[in-house]
Each structure stands twice: as C-alpha cells, then as structure tokens.
Write an enzyme that holds these catalytic residues in place. Structure first.
Site, short mmCIF file in Angstrom:
data_model
loop_
_atom_site.label_atom_id
_atom_site.label_comp_id
_atom_site.label_asym_id
_atom_site.label_seq_id
_atom_site.Cartn_x
_atom_site.Cartn_y
_atom_site.Cartn_z
N LYS A 22 -50.28 -86.69 42.04
CA LYS A 22 -50.24 -85.36 42.65
C LYS A 22 -51.37 -84.54 42.01
CE LYS A 22 -46.34 -83.32 41.87
NZ LYS A 22 -46.87 -82.20 41.08
N GLY A 23 -52.39 -84.19 42.80
CA GLY A 23 -53.48 -83.35 42.26
C GLY A 23 -53.10 -81.90 42.49
N GLY A 26 -53.34 -81.30 46.37
CA GLY A 26 -52.69 -82.17 47.34
C GLY A 26 -52.38 -83.52 46.73
N ARG A 27 -51.71 -84.36 47.49
CA ARG A 27 -51.29 -85.66 46.94
C ARG A 27 -52.23 -86.78 47.38
NH1 ARG A 27 -45.42 -85.18 45.83
NH2 ARG A 27 -45.51 -87.41 45.44
N VAL A 28 -52.12 -87.91 46.68
CA VAL A 28 -52.92 -89.08 47.03
C VAL A 28 -51.96 -90.23 47.33
CG1 VAL A 28 -54.82 -90.58 46.31
CG2 VAL A 28 -54.62 -88.29 45.34
N ASP A 137 -68.14 -82.54 34.42
CA ASP A 137 -66.68 -82.46 34.28
C ASP A 137 -66.06 -83.83 34.09
OD1 ASP A 137 -63.93 -81.17 36.27
OD2 ASP A 137 -64.22 -81.44 34.13
O1 LIG Z 1 -54.19 -90.49 42.75
C1 LIG Z 1 -54.29 -90.41 41.56
O2 LIG Z 1 -53.87 -89.46 40.86
C2 LIG Z 1 -54.96 -91.49 40.88
N1 LIG Z 1 -55.35 -92.63 41.69
N2 LIG Z 1 -54.86 -93.84 41.41
C3 LIG Z 1 -55.53 -94.77 42.11
C4 LIG Z 1 -56.49 -94.11 42.87
N3 LIG Z 1 -57.45 -94.58 43.73
C5 LIG Z 1 -58.24 -93.68 44.32
N4 LIG Z 1 -58.13 -92.33 44.13
C6 LIG Z 1 -57.18 -91.86 43.31
N5 LIG Z 1 -57.03 -90.53 43.18
C7 LIG Z 1 -57.89 -89.59 43.89
C8 LIG Z 1 -59.17 -89.41 43.09
C9 LIG Z 1 -60.07 -88.45 43.78
C10 LIG Z 1 -61.32 -88.70 44.18
N6 LIG Z 1 -61.94 -87.65 44.75
C11 LIG Z 1 -61.22 -86.58 44.82
N7 LIG Z 1 -61.72 -85.41 45.37
C12 LIG Z 1 -60.99 -84.30 45.50
O3 LIG Z 1 -59.82 -84.25 45.19
N8 LIG Z 1 -61.70 -83.26 46.01
C13 LIG Z 1 -61.20 -81.99 46.23
C14 LIG Z 1 -59.85 -81.73 46.42
C15 LIG Z 1 -59.47 -80.41 46.68
C16 LIG Z 1 -60.38 -79.38 46.73
C17 LIG Z 1 -61.73 -79.70 46.53
CL1 LIG Z 1 -62.92 -78.45 46.54
C18 LIG Z 1 -62.14 -80.98 46.29
S1 LIG Z 1 -59.69 -86.83 44.17
C19 LIG Z 1 -56.34 -92.75 42.63
#
Ligand SMILES: O=C(O)Cn1ncc2ncnc(NCCc3cnc(NC(=O)Nc4cccc(Cl)c4)s3)c21
Length: 273
Positions: A22-23, A26-28, A137
């Site tokens: 969970k970022g 949003g979620r992945v 970062d």
């Molecule tokens: O999911 C997990 O926590 C870990 N995980 N585990 C395996 C795995 N395989 C692939 N991807 C993962 N995670 C996503 C990584 C990202 C890459 N690029 C991103 N870009 C982004 O979020 N941009 C973004 C969002 C919101 C606003 C703005 Cl301005 C920019 S997130 C994985």
C-alpha cells in the site's frame, strides 16, 4: 511496416491478483495480462489524491522519464491507462519484493551481497546521470528485487516527486545529502552521498546518521558525524569506500566510475548483478 501506435490498455486486459503493498497514493497488485499471460505489477493511483496534492505534472514527468529509461537495474514502466477515478501504472513485477524486508529480516547483508547491490545501483545511477536524471531519493523502500534477487530502482518519483516529498512528507532525512538537507542547489553528487548511506546501512543494518529526532539527524548529517560500530565486523575496504562517499564537499565524493573500480567492489561484487 508493423503498426507502432501505442496500445490503449484498459482494466479488462488484466486479471488482478494479490495486493503487493500500500503506497501513499494507492495500492499495488500483481496482475496478469490476459492475452500474453505476462505477469505485471499494477499500481492504482486515485485521481482525487492527485488533485488533492496537485501532483499531476510530477506523475507526467515520472512517466516521461520512466518510459525513456531502459536498464536492468531500473524497474520498467510498460505503460498506463485510466478510468474515471483511477490511474493505473503497468509496472515490471519484482517477484522478491522490497530489499527493505530482506534487510530487516537478516539484520544486515553480507559484504558480497552489499557490494553487488552497490555496484548495481552505481551502474543504474551512471545510466540515469547520462540521461540527465538525478534520482535524489534512493532509499531501501524504493529498491526492489526481481525473481533472481537482482536489484531494481523503483521509485519513479525521481527528482520532482522526491522534491515535494522532502517538503511535504515527514519522510526520513537519513538518506539526504547535506546540500539537499540545507536545500542548497545540488547536482548529481547527491546520489553518490546516498550510495555511501546505503552501503553503510546494508553492512550495519541502520543508516549512519540515525537519531531520535529529525533535527538530531540533520545535525549529524551536517557534521558528517560518522562512526563504525565494532559489530558486525566490516572490512577496512568497505569502510574506506563509505568514507570516500560520505564527504561534505560534494566535489570530493568518489565518482560513480571510481566506485566501480574500488577494491571492495572489485573483490566482492557479483558481476552478473
Ligand atoms: O508494491 C509494493 O509495495 C512493492 N512491490 N513488490 C513487488 C513489486 N513489483 C513492482 N512494483 C512494486 N511496487 C510499486 C513500485 C513503484 C514503481 N513506480 C511507482 N511509481 C509511483 O508510485 N508513482 C507515483 C504514484 C503517485 C503519485 C505520483 Cl506523482 C507518482 S511505485 C512492487
């Protein structure tokens, strides 16, 4: 010749699997593209969040940067699509997840593992700097591992996103170079400093300037208040590399090329990354 028009993806092209994480925005999820059976990671970002934090141009910049980068140690962004309330990023799936978890599980990495990851990161950063992209970062949360345990830099927020993160998010200062923390003009050398921080953290399990409060971390960074604990035992070569990177004067930090030629890297890094 073959039609090269970008394919318009939509949610119906995918079968959604388990949630990965969970970022903030949003979620992945793991997902499978139905025709090719290809496994990807699908990041869902809610449009109202983008509105609320006003980060449209950031997301756009991330996509511009990301679609132009092709490197074995940089997580691919294959494309994106949206419906009325969400934006979907179609990402390379890193099967072994966050390096962070491996670090927390093992406490610290072996010198071979640490050197291999530092070499991969250095190669990826040299490629980015060639493309005039400064990451600014890099921290364990943004580092993922593929099915072979190969490192992938994942946070495409890059300079723009991390800029706003520094201002708006209370995120940790631990990885920021003095000139970033002081909000001074800075250049590519900030990533060299961060490589020093990560090298220390891979070997000792915690970043070198960790402190109770942000202001104490700030003071420790500005003073480069660095010390090496007696355990776990770490080679003099590794300490030498860290000391050549955690230098206040950004012009005196070891260059990316020199990092790859450093004895500790030559001796310990697995060349297959
Ligand atoms: O999911 C997990 O926590 C870990 N995980 N585990 C395996 C795995 N395989 C692939 N991807 C993962 N995670 C996503 C990584 C990202 C890459 N690029 C991103 N870009 C982004 O979020 N941009 C973004 C969002 C919101 C606003 C703005 Cl301005 C920019 S997130 C994985």
């Amino acid at each position: 010749q073959r039609e090269t028009r970008k394919k318009q993806w939509s949610l119906k092209d995918f079968e959604i699997g388990k949630p990965l994480g969970k970022g903030k925005f949003g979620r992945v999820y793991v997902a499978r593209e139905l025709k090719s059976k290809y496994i990807v990671a699908l990041k869902l970002i809610f449009k109202e969040q983008i509105e609320k934090y006003n980060i449209h141009n950031q997301l756009r910049r991330e996509m511009e940067i990301q679609t132009s980068l092709r490197h074995p140690n940089i997580l691919r962004l294959y494309g994106w699509f949206h419906d009325d309330e969400r934006i979907f990023l179609i990402l390379e799936y890193a099967h072994r997840g966050e390096l962070y978890r491996l670090l927390r599980k093992n406490g610290h990495l072996s010198e071979k593992q640490a050197a291999t990851y530092i070499a991969s990161l250095t190669n990826a950063l040299a490629y980015c700097h060639e493309k005039h992209v400064i990451h600014r970062d890099i921290k364990p949360e943004n580092l993922l591992l593929d099915h072979e345990g190969r490192l992938k830099i994942a946070d495409f927020g890059w300079s723009v996103q991390s800029r706003s993160k520094r201002h708006t998010m209370c995120g940790t200062l631990d990885y920021l170079a003095p000139e970033m923390v002081e909000n001074k003009a800075h250049d590519y050398a900030v990533d060299n400093w961060t490589l020093g921080i990560l090298c220390y953290e891979f070997l000792y399990g915690a970043p070198p300037f960790e402190a109770e409060t942000q202001s104490d971390t700030f003071k420790r960074i500005m003073r480069v208040d660095l010390s090496f604990p007696s355990t776990p035992p770490v080679s003099e070569d590794a300490k030498n590399l860290i000391l050549r990177l955690l230098v206040r004067d950004s012009t005196q930090r070891l260059s990316l090329q020199k990092i790859l030629e450093h004895p500790w890297i030559i001796k310990n890094a697995d060349p297959t990354g």
